[in-house]
Design a protein around this motif. Sequence first.
Motif, mmCIF file in Angstrom:
data_model
loop_
_atom_site.group_PDB
_atom_site.id
_atom_site.type_symbol
_atom_site.label_atom_id
_atom_site.label_comp_id
_atom_site.label_asym_id
_atom_site.label_seq_id
_atom_site.Cartn_x
_atom_site.Cartn_y
_atom_site.Cartn_z
ATOM 1 N N ARG A 160 3.385 19.093 -9.840
ATOM 2 C CA ARG A 160 4.693 19.577 -10.274
ATOM 3 C C ARG A 160 5.799 19.047 -9.371
ATOM 4 O O ARG A 160 5.623 18.878 -8.165
ATOM 5 C CB ARG A 160 4.755 21.110 -10.266
ATOM 6 N N GLY A 161 6.976 18.805 -9.994
ATOM 7 C CA GLY A 161 8.151 18.394 -9.247
ATOM 8 C C GLY A 161 9.213 19.466 -9.284
ATOM 9 O O GLY A 161 9.195 20.365 -10.133
ATOM 10 N N ARG A 165 6.582 14.629 -12.667
ATOM 11 C CA ARG A 165 6.981 15.223 -11.380
ATOM 12 C C ARG A 165 8.458 14.965 -11.111
ATOM 13 O O ARG A 165 9.163 15.812 -10.558
ATOM 14 C CB ARG A 165 6.130 14.656 -10.252
ATOM 15 N N ARG A 166 8.930 13.795 -11.498
ATOM 16 C CA ARG A 166 10.312 13.413 -11.222
ATOM 17 C C ARG A 166 11.314 14.191 -12.078
ATOM 18 O O ARG A 166 12.429 14.480 -11.630
ATOM 19 C CB ARG A 166 10.464 11.912 -11.462
ATOM 20 N N VAL A 183 14.736 19.166 -15.824
ATOM 21 C CA VAL A 183 14.058 20.032 -16.794
ATOM 22 C C VAL A 183 13.547 21.293 -16.101
ATOM 23 O O VAL A 183 12.567 21.255 -15.347
ATOM 24 C CB VAL A 183 12.896 19.292 -17.480
ATOM 25 N N TRP A 184 14.210 22.395 -16.350
ATOM 26 C CA TRP A 184 13.826 23.694 -15.777
ATOM 27 C C TRP A 184 12.575 24.191 -16.506
ATOM 28 O O TRP A 184 12.613 24.500 -17.685
ATOM 29 C CB TRP A 184 14.978 24.666 -15.945
ATOM 30 N N VAL A 185 11.459 24.256 -15.781
ATOM 31 C CA VAL A 185 10.184 24.681 -16.362
ATOM 32 C C VAL A 185 9.675 25.878 -15.570
ATOM 33 O O VAL A 185 9.652 25.841 -14.325
ATOM 34 C CB VAL A 185 9.127 23.560 -16.306
ATOM 35 N N ASN A 225 1.001 7.019 -14.122
ATOM 36 C CA ASN A 225 2.431 6.735 -14.118
ATOM 37 C C ASN A 225 3.213 7.834 -14.833
ATOM 38 O O ASN A 225 4.288 8.246 -14.386
ATOM 39 C CB ASN A 225 2.711 5.389 -14.783
ATOM 40 N N VAL A 226 2.657 8.326 -15.935
ATOM 41 C CA VAL A 226 3.328 9.401 -16.673
ATOM 42 C C VAL A 226 3.395 10.680 -15.835
ATOM 43 O O VAL A 226 4.407 11.387 -15.837
ATOM 44 C CB VAL A 226 2.609 9.647 -18.014
ATOM 45 N N LEU A 227 2.326 10.964 -15.087
ATOM 46 C CA LEU A 227 2.346 12.125 -14.201
ATOM 47 C C LEU A 227 3.476 12.001 -13.184
ATOM 48 O O LEU A 227 4.165 12.990 -12.868
ATOM 49 C CB LEU A 227 0.993 12.251 -13.490
ATOM 50 N N ASP A 228 3.701 10.801 -12.682
ATOM 51 C CA ASP A 228 4.792 10.584 -11.738
ATOM 52 C C ASP A 228 6.149 10.859 -12.395
ATOM 53 O O ASP A 228 7.046 11.451 -11.780
ATOM 54 C CB ASP A 228 4.739 9.150 -11.211
#
Length: 538
Positions: free
Chosen positions: A165-166, A151-152, A171-173, A145-148
């Motif tokens: 990755r989303g 990504r969001r 959040v600019w990564v 769930n945290v991975l989702d």
Amino acid sequence: MTDVASSEERDFSMRARDNQARLTAGLQSRYDVVVCGAGASGSVVARRLAENPQVQVLLLEAGGSDEAESVLDPALWPTNLGGERDWGFQAEPNPHLNGRQLALSMGKGLGGGSSINVAVWARGHRSDWDFFALESGDPAWGYENVLDIYRRIENWQGAPDPKFRGTGGPVWVQPAPDPSPIAGAMLDAASEIGIPTFEHPNGRMMEGDGGAAISDILVRNGRRHSLYRAYLRPWLDRPNLTVLTGAFVRRVMFDGRRATGVEFLRDGQVTTVGASTEVVLSLGAIQTPKVLMHSGIGDREELGRVGIPLLQHLPGVGRNFQDHVSFGCTWEYAEPIAPRNSGSEATLYWKSRPDLDAPDLLFCQVEFPVPSDRTAARGVPAHGWTMFAGLAQPVSRGRLRLRGPDPLASVAVDADFLSDPADMTTARTCVELCRALGNARAFRPFVRGEAMPGELKGEALDLYIRDAAVTYWHQSCTAKMGRDEMSVVDSTLKVYGVDGLRVADGSIMPRVTTGNTQAPCAIIGERAAETIRKAHGL
């Protein structure tokens, strides 16, 4: 930035400034939600709640603006340590560090730590989040769930990787752009000694034994893109979000066992503001438990010792203090190499023992010397780099103690780094692995030789470790989430035994996450906002 974009940014800045000037000049006596602390979690909570235009949100921040070159230029982060944007916390003298007293810097100002840190984005290991789910009894804290959520919320600028990755979030990564040759040598050295390398550190690498990669950073067009900049600043022109700086939160106010607002100090005046729905503490792992204790929530004996009336006995408040502790090993450059980006572009996680199911060692390469107060006396090269490496899963635990009933008095932090013998065993392995990496063939074109610690064994090595130990500035776990008697908040981050009060920051971690903590704090903010919206139909 194009002329059109520059013009739009100027127009927004003026609109946001004028809006906040109006809102703070006409401060209301009551808001729907009062969020305390504009750091890596509080910025997220305030933004997500303010997305509903019917919800009036007040965000209180003790520090000031982030409009400073020392914040916006990621390379200048060290200049903030010990300055006005640092709370300036000090740990008590530690016998396990040969009596040393460490500075525990924490961010003070819009963005909190995300405005003065090394800008590294590290999500934590799969095992961290599954442990959170186990401790809380809530699968929503688990890794999948945290991975989702990650990504969001990400706007990933590296090679496409839709599984991990989303690209549509705030959040600019990005991977550290044009990294130093010394960062490339770090990855080559890892491969040389059998540690795998990865395209980025926030995917497969943190689902297994670990590995090495170029760091992900929150930098956009060469400027820091803190979590305040990502989440909160774009919302400052909204009529339902008030951000008040220079507001030092003293305590939470209660009617019976329900939180009704907060008392804060600003410009020498003590003011009370009401919260009709909830109060959220996002003040960090030192200030949050301190405010809880000054509000009558904590250990009965601890509060009685300083004369604070007890509202709710929660013995875990201020206990379970954790931080990543590091032991810098330094090499001298053959020829000077200027640091790039934030000066920390390569990272590595690995296991001290093969039987472990997750990495317990954390390495961040720093492209300049980083000695401790004691190891500086051993001789620091004018030009060199440091393996800033340490314990990703320390066993030692510390605690916080009030010095008295005055909310303005400092809190005593017994960090107790290296108090558990198991941490010393792991630290020795950590230093040995540092030396194996730094002395690998990959570094030979760039370094003249190892500056410290060198070939130390036995008591001499232990002395070096205790003298070299410094904080990673990842203070956490002092109001932990869980279901045992030492837990302070439940799975929804609601404080046990009272109503209308939640905690959303690194203090709720049951254990410190593997790696830098700002990315996990964004998740904590997202989860807090989600549970508040659900609880109140917002």
